[in-house]
Write a protein that holds these residues in place. Sequence first.
Motif, mmCIF file in Angstrom:
data_model
loop_
_atom_site.group_PDB
_atom_site.id
_atom_site.type_symbol
_atom_site.label_atom_id
_atom_site.label_comp_id
_atom_site.label_asym_id
_atom_site.label_seq_id
_atom_site.Cartn_x
_atom_site.Cartn_y
_atom_site.Cartn_z
ATOM 1 N N THR A 157 0.569 -1.214 -0.286
ATOM 2 C CA THR A 157 -0.353 -0.169 -0.551
ATOM 3 C C THR A 157 0.969 1.144 0.072
ATOM 4 O O THR A 157 2.204 0.965 0.673
ATOM 5 N N SER A 158 0.153 2.795 -0.088
ATOM 6 C CA SER A 158 0.795 4.038 -0.247
ATOM 7 C C SER A 158 0.723 4.639 1.855
ATOM 8 O O SER A 158 -0.964 4.471 1.910
ATOM 9 N N VAL A 159 1.276 4.873 2.185
ATOM 10 C CA VAL A 159 1.209 6.110 3.152
ATOM 11 C C VAL A 159 1.563 7.194 2.576
ATOM 12 O O VAL A 159 2.661 7.671 2.332
ATOM 13 N N SER A 160 1.156 8.631 3.655
ATOM 14 C CA SER A 160 1.705 9.826 3.554
ATOM 15 C C SER A 160 3.091 9.360 4.702
ATOM 16 O O SER A 160 2.789 9.075 5.366
ATOM 17 N N ASP A 161 3.978 10.600 4.448
ATOM 18 C CA ASP A 161 4.828 10.471 4.885
ATOM 19 C C ASP A 161 5.170 11.884 5.813
ATOM 20 O O ASP A 161 5.639 12.856 5.750
ATOM 21 N N ASP A 162 4.083 11.443 6.748
ATOM 22 C CA ASP A 162 4.031 12.292 7.734
ATOM 23 C C ASP A 162 3.997 11.766 9.161
ATOM 24 O O ASP A 162 3.704 10.151 8.921
ATOM 25 N N ALA A 163 3.236 12.068 10.196
ATOM 26 C CA ALA A 163 3.655 11.341 11.011
ATOM 27 C C ALA A 163 2.145 10.288 11.624
ATOM 28 O O ALA A 163 1.915 9.058 12.283
ATOM 29 N N VAL A 164 1.547 10.537 11.296
ATOM 30 C CA VAL A 164 0.464 9.660 10.461
ATOM 31 C C VAL A 164 0.472 8.515 10.361
ATOM 32 O O VAL A 164 0.100 7.444 10.125
ATOM 33 N N GLY A 165 1.502 8.766 9.289
ATOM 34 C CA GLY A 165 1.581 7.502 8.184
ATOM 35 C C GLY A 165 2.850 6.895 8.692
ATOM 36 O O GLY A 165 2.800 5.598 8.927
ATOM 37 N N TRP A 166 3.981 7.687 9.535
ATOM 38 C CA TRP A 166 4.595 7.247 10.499
ATOM 39 C C TRP A 166 4.061 6.231 11.374
ATOM 40 O O TRP A 166 4.602 5.354 11.908
ATOM 41 N N TYR A 167 3.279 6.452 12.552
ATOM 42 C CA TYR A 167 2.082 5.737 13.154
ATOM 43 C C TYR A 167 2.652 4.505 12.647
ATOM 44 O O TYR A 167 1.980 3.012 13.166
ATOM 45 N N CYS A 168 1.162 4.772 11.157
ATOM 46 C CA CYS A 168 0.878 3.430 11.281
ATOM 47 C C CYS A 168 1.850 2.324 10.658
ATOM 48 O O CYS A 168 2.287 1.419 10.269
ATOM 49 N N LEU A 169 3.218 2.149 10.168
ATOM 50 C CA LEU A 169 4.239 2.298 9.599
ATOM 51 C C LEU A 169 4.988 0.997 11.003
ATOM 52 O O LEU A 169 5.318 -0.008 11.162
ATOM 53 N N ASN A 170 4.904 2.190 12.297
ATOM 54 C CA ASN A 170 5.572 1.566 13.494
ATOM 55 C C ASN A 170 4.469 0.297 13.971
ATOM 56 O O ASN A 170 4.768 -0.545 14.700
ATOM 57 N N GLN A 171 3.423 0.621 13.706
ATOM 58 C CA GLN A 171 2.133 -0.532 14.357
ATOM 59 C C GLN A 171 1.740 -1.616 13.263
ATOM 60 O O GLN A 171 1.900 -2.656 13.692
ATOM 61 N N LEU A 172 2.365 -1.412 11.697
ATOM 62 C CA LEU A 172 2.678 -2.680 11.001
ATOM 63 C C LEU A 172 3.730 -3.400 11.498
ATOM 64 O O LEU A 172 3.640 -4.665 11.936
ATOM 65 N N ASP A 173 4.983 -3.101 11.910
ATOM 66 C CA ASP A 173 5.957 -3.433 12.673
ATOM 67 C C ASP A 173 5.334 -4.018 13.848
ATOM 68 O O ASP A 173 5.727 -5.162 14.824
ATOM 69 N N ASN A 174 4.971 -3.009 15.122
ATOM 70 C CA ASN A 174 4.667 -4.018 16.569
ATOM 71 C C ASN A 174 3.751 -5.027 16.131
ATOM 72 O O ASN A 174 3.621 -5.834 17.322
ATOM 73 N N TYR A 175 3.006 -5.694 15.483
ATOM 74 C CA TYR A 175 2.341 -6.822 14.902
ATOM 75 C C TYR A 175 2.728 -8.140 14.011
ATOM 76 O O TYR A 175 2.213 -8.427 14.144
ATOM 77 N N GLY A 176 3.856 -7.506 13.543
ATOM 78 C CA GLY A 176 4.715 -8.184 12.800
ATOM 79 C C GLY A 176 3.983 -8.426 11.269
ATOM 80 O O GLY A 176 4.198 -9.650 10.986
ATOM 81 N N VAL A 177 3.804 -7.704 10.948
ATOM 82 C CA VAL A 177 3.230 -7.685 9.213
ATOM 83 C C VAL A 177 4.833 -6.909 8.531
ATOM 84 O O VAL A 177 4.694 -5.599 8.783
#
Length: 330
Positions: free
Chosen positions: A67-87
Amino acid sequence: MDQPSKARSDLAGRNFLVIGRVGMDLCPTPAGTATADAQNMMVAMGGSSANIAAGLVKMGCRSALVTSVSDDAVGWYCLNQLDNYGVDRTHVKRITGEYRTSLAVYESRVEDHQSVIYRNNAADFQMTIADVEAVDYSQYSALITAGTVFAAEPSRSATFRAFDLARAAGLPIIFDVDYRPYSWPSPEVAADVLSRAGAMSDIIVGNDEEFGFMAGGIDKGRAKARALAETSASVVVYKMGPKGAVTFADGQEIRTGIYPVDALKPTGAGDSFMAGFLASLSEGRPMKDAILRGSACASVVVAKPGCAPAMPDLAALEAFLATHPGATEI
């Protein structure tokens, strides 16, 4: 080997490529609070595809998101969460400009429930053909997507290209119809595109309204699901909310009920069902057992706050099944 058996045996690698959005969810706390009266919010990862991917990992599978996310704080949050869930987020692209990662504000209450989804200039719709062509499909057991990815370009063309590449690599295509009118330019476009996607898919999951929409009338939905199972798909799950589901597979119609719970909210059930259902199929479980385990996962989620955080792992699912009186009969 017949087509249904092959589509399911291919899942045995338990490594799923999931296409579609990841977003941020906000939910008023404590449970029961209306958004209009909110003083505090719980934050969590959201987005149907990301929820499915997280649910699969919790159930002992591997998953990767495209997928694509915005390169901002909300997008970074999503990237961190994917890491936390092991995706695996190797194929999650950051983009700049006016595009924004989706935001959902929903309430943990059933009566007068409100969900507000912010999808203007959605970043995930900017997934391109080049993005999906960068994936090595031979590394995965199946491709999964939800219908929202088809609602706009370039995401629509990119996902159809991913379908072609997955098919060329021998991957089953798994499609959650997930029709959300607010994402589409018109019902006519949605019906045409979703029907096209359904005709290319091996396993299709949708509710009675979604199949009815594809067929041109709610009364025609079950016949549409049956026809897909007879012509192109190996498994079609026709969900009917509290009335359970009818699954068309191997020339059979399998009827299954639900696991009644005191629901806290209506959201997240479909994503959790998909994760539990596919994880159970990938373990080699019988079709009816897999459907019931998916239904149990859905019940677990609607009884707790959040969507991805509420999805059960294997231990939680087994504990729920061990203590629940059992599914309804239909």
